[in-house]
Design an enzyme around this catalytic site. Sequence first.
Site, PDB file in Angstrom:
ATOM      1  N   GLY A 189       6.142  -0.197  -0.036  1.00 33.13           N
ATOM      2  CA  GLY A 189       7.077  -1.504   0.296  1.00 33.13           C
ATOM      3  C   GLY A 189       7.532  -1.909  -1.100  1.00 33.13           C
ATOM      4  N   SER A 190       8.986  -1.851  -1.237  1.00 35.54           N
ATOM      5  CA  SER A 190       9.454  -2.353  -2.645  1.00 35.54           C
ATOM      6  C   SER A 190      11.105  -2.248  -2.374  1.00 35.54           C
ATOM      7  CB  SER A 190       8.925  -1.065  -3.565  1.00 35.54           C
ATOM      8  OG  SER A 190       9.143   0.208  -3.028  1.00 35.54           O
TER       9      SER A 190
END
Length: 232
Positions: A189-190
């Site tokens: 997640g980013s």
Amino acid sequence: MSVAESIRKTFVPIRREGYPFIAAFALAALLLGLVWDGLFWIGLVLTLWCVYFFRDPERVTPLDDRLVVSPADGRVSMVGPARPPRELGMGEDEALRISVFMDVFSCHVNRAPVRGRISLIEHRPGRFLNAELDKASEENERNGLVIESPNGPVAVVQIAGLVARRILCWVEAPDEIAVGERFGLIRFGSRVDVYLPAAAVPRVAVGQTAVAGETVIAEFGSDIPPSLVHAS
């Protein structure tokens, strides 16, 4: 079609960086299964998700220096002017920033949006705020690359998110990099920001889904103005 070609089309390659995580999830599933069968199935689902997370599919990249392709799979979360991170040495003026947010189901392999020579790579430690927030560009852990492209310097910034705790970068300065070439990965997640010269015209809208190495997010040398309509 040969058997080997059929296998390649059916099974997406997995990044080797994911093997330790996949093995850990699989081992945890087996151990939890000794306690209760239901925990084994939960662990198995998480193991399969981990395999899916570290997938690395092949992409077909348009080979046109006028085009800028998405560096990441995910949702376009920002399109507009912003000042590049100071450590990249791109000055105080605002540039066109296009951000792509990756959730935990996105492919997290990052690709070069343009071709050129990597003149700078700079890593900065930081916080782990929600990567969709605008202030995450300045406050979160990040790794930035400056690519000297045929249309001027282009910056690509990998930003760690709320879950991500590790940014990987596989290239070095002054490497030459091809458009669509894999250069890194962010775990779990980013976001990836692209900063473009003023001559670039955006070709995506906020809310649009982007595919790394394939979706054209901006264009140079075009007289056609960008759309002002956000994707639904």
